[in-house]
Design an enzyme around this catalytic site. Structure first.
Site, PDB file in Angstrom:
ATOM      1  N   GLY A  53       7.549   7.907  -2.543  1.00  0.00           N
ATOM      2  CA  GLY A  53       8.534   7.898  -1.312  1.00  0.00           C
ATOM      3  C   GLY A  53       8.949   6.494  -0.733  1.00  0.00           C
ATOM      4  O   GLY A  53       9.123   5.704  -1.802  1.00  0.00           O
ATOM      5  N   ILE A  54       8.512   5.645  -0.047  1.00  0.00           N
ATOM      6  CA  ILE A  54       9.347   4.627   0.737  1.00  0.00           C
ATOM      7  C   ILE A  54       8.720   3.138  -0.676  1.00  0.00           C
ATOM      8  O   ILE A  54       8.538   2.440  -0.657  1.00  0.00           O
ATOM      9  CB  ILE A  54       9.044   4.315   2.288  1.00  0.00           C
ATOM     10  CG1 ILE A  54       9.373   5.252   2.629  1.00  0.00           C
ATOM     11  CG2 ILE A  54       9.541   2.319   2.613  1.00  0.00           C
ATOM     12  CD1 ILE A  54       9.431   5.227   4.177  1.00  0.00           C
TER      13      ILE A  54
ATOM     14  N   THR B 157       0.660  -1.167   0.237  1.00  0.00           N
ATOM     15  CA  THR B 157      -0.298  -0.041   0.242  1.00  0.00           C
ATOM     16  C   THR B 157       0.723   0.700  -0.036  1.00  0.00           C
ATOM     17  O   THR B 157       2.166   1.061   0.733  1.00  0.00           O
ATOM     18  CB  THR B 157      -1.232   0.352   0.972  1.00  0.00           C
ATOM     19  OG1 THR B 157      -0.790   0.253   2.579  1.00  0.00           O
ATOM     20  CG2 THR B 157      -1.809  -0.936   0.943  1.00  0.00           C
ATOM     21  N   GLY B 158      -0.212   2.391  -0.755  1.00  0.00           N
ATOM     22  CA  GLY B 158       0.885   3.356  -0.591  1.00  0.00           C
ATOM     23  C   GLY B 158       2.835   3.537  -1.230  1.00  0.00           C
ATOM     24  O   GLY B 158       3.571   3.327  -1.657  1.00  0.00           O
TER      25      GLY B 158
ATOM     26  N   SER C  55       3.287   4.705  -4.956  1.00  0.00           N
ATOM     27  CA  SER C  55       3.011   5.334  -5.755  1.00  0.00           C
ATOM     28  C   SER C  55       4.596   6.777  -5.134  1.00  0.00           C
ATOM     29  O   SER C  55       4.871   7.233  -6.215  1.00  0.00           O
ATOM     30  CB  SER C  55       1.809   6.573  -5.896  1.00  0.00           C
ATOM     31  OG  SER C  55       1.274   7.066  -4.614  1.00  0.00           O
TER      32      SER C  55
ATOM     33  N   TYR D  86      -1.587  12.760  13.425  1.00  0.00           N
ATOM     34  CA  TYR D  86      -0.728  10.996  13.308  1.00  0.00           C
ATOM     35  C   TYR D  86       0.263  10.041  14.269  1.00  0.00           C
ATOM     36  O   TYR D  86      -0.120   9.230  14.115  1.00  0.00           O
ATOM     37  CB  TYR D  86       0.882  12.825  12.229  1.00  0.00           C
ATOM     38  CG  TYR D  86       2.039  11.055  12.293  1.00  0.00           C
ATOM     39  CD1 TYR D  86       1.538  10.360  10.838  1.00  0.00           C
ATOM     40  CD2 TYR D  86       3.321  10.872  12.597  1.00  0.00           C
ATOM     41  CE1 TYR D  86       2.192   9.288  10.357  1.00  0.00           C
ATOM     42  CE2 TYR D  86       4.164  10.039  11.793  1.00  0.00           C
ATOM     43  CZ  TYR D  86       3.593   9.141  10.745  1.00  0.00           C
ATOM     44  OH  TYR D  86       4.285   8.923  10.343  1.00  0.00           O
TER      45      TYR D  86
END
Ligand SMILES: NC(=O)c1ccc[n+]([C@@H]2O[C@H](COP(=O)([O-])OP(=O)(O)OC[C@H]3O[C@@H](n4cnc5c(N)ncnc54)[C@H](OP(=O)(O)O)[C@@H]3O)[C@@H](O)[C@H]2O)c1
Length: 278
Positions: A38-39, A33-34, A36, A176
């Site tokens: 950065g990490i 997931t995520g 697209s 956060y």
């Protein structure tokens, strides 16, 4: 230069043996997931050299398509699935899409951070709802749905967390940190049960990573941080070793300091806020 040296000392990176990693992940199906930016993006590029199947999730369709195109000649089979993980219907749609698929590994990496004083958040309950929706509820929903599949494949869940959840709280980061801590606690509570079901649980307690997530916080421009590729390497190590967690070597002294010097830390936070208000 100074920052690179310091970050090498604070966060030494040990690359995993790539051929052993390739063996371990051979023909595995991995959800990131995520993916697209950065990490998650950096991790997708590393894993693309392995003969496995990557299912990449994020909202930005064009960016996912670009990654898929750039990785099209690599060994991995790349599938993309544009999704807003704050939307339960979209998650259900994704789960239906993979209903008959074998899933070996879930990498819960998508995340959103907000750095905002409480006094600027009085009419912004949505900040807290959004971070919880993505950083907590979406992750829990994916885990619950995928546990039966991971049980069948003796699979693994990797949580991309932040070192802050193990240390004293920091001013301005309530939304956060609360949401990251919530999922960390959830997974720590669940881990004994899941490990009994033959699902390995690993958490990467990452320090700062220089991605677009930290760009708005100017204070971080001069603080040592990992590069996204280094953070991705840490996740690769967890994929290979299936260890319980990664934490920087100084975590235990920092945790001790968090307890012993908590009153001082609170005073520093107090005076920081006071100075900002002047
Ligand atoms: N950067 C740091 O200093 C740091 C430190 C410790 C831990 N972490 C953790 O590392 C993880 C990755 O963060 P990063 O630094 O790589 O940040 P990033 O560059 O902003 O990447 C975040 C990823 O999450 C995706 N995402 C955000 N909102 C989403 C949503 N509603 N639905 C689906 N996907 C969504 C983004 O893609 P779209 O925008 O295309 O949706 C992007 O691919 C996060 O969980 C973060 O908490 C980061």
């Amino acid at each position: 230069m100074q920052n690179t040296f310091l970050s090498n000392v604070l966060f030494p990176i040990f690359k995993p043996d790539f051929s052993r990693l390739a063996q371990r992940l051979h023909h595995k199906t991995i959800i990131i997931t995520g993916a697209s930016y950065g990490i998650g993006e950096a991790l997708s590029y590393i894993l693309a050299d392995i003969d496995c199947r990557l299912i990449l999730l994020a909202r930005t369709t064009e960016k996912l398509q670009t990654i898929q195109h750039q990785l099209s000649t690599k060994k991995a089979q790349i599938e993309i699935f544009p999704i807003d993980l704050r939307n339960n219907e979209q998650i259900d749609h994704f789960l239906n899409h993979i209903e008959h698929n074998q899933i070996d590994i879930l990498i819960n990496n998508a995340g959103h951070s907000i750095c905002r004083p409480i006094m600027q958040s009085l009419h912004r309950l949505h900040d807290f709802e959004r971070t919880m929706q993505l950083n907590y509820f979406a992750q829990v929903k994916l885990c619950l749905a995928l546990i039966p599949k991971l049980q069948q494949t003796l699979g693994q869940i990797i949580n991309v967390s932040a070192i802050n959840v193990l240390l004293a709280p920091t001013v301005n980061w309530a939304a956060y940190q609360a949401s990251k801590t919530a999922f960390d606690q959830w997974l720590r509570c669940a881990s004994a049960e899941l490990e009994n079901q033959n699902i390995k649980i690993s958490t990467a307690y990452l320090p700062l990573v220089r991605t677009r997530m930290i760009e708005p916080t100017k204070l971080y421009d001069h603080v040592p941080a990992l590069q996204p590729q280094q953070a991705a390497t840490i996740i690769c190590r967890l994929l290979l070793t299936r260890k319980h967690h990664y934490k920087p070597w100084w975590t235990i002294p920092a945790q001790l300091a968090s307890v012993l010097f908590n009153p001082i830390w609170q005073k520093i936070n107090y005076f920081y806020v006071k100075r900002k208000q002047c």
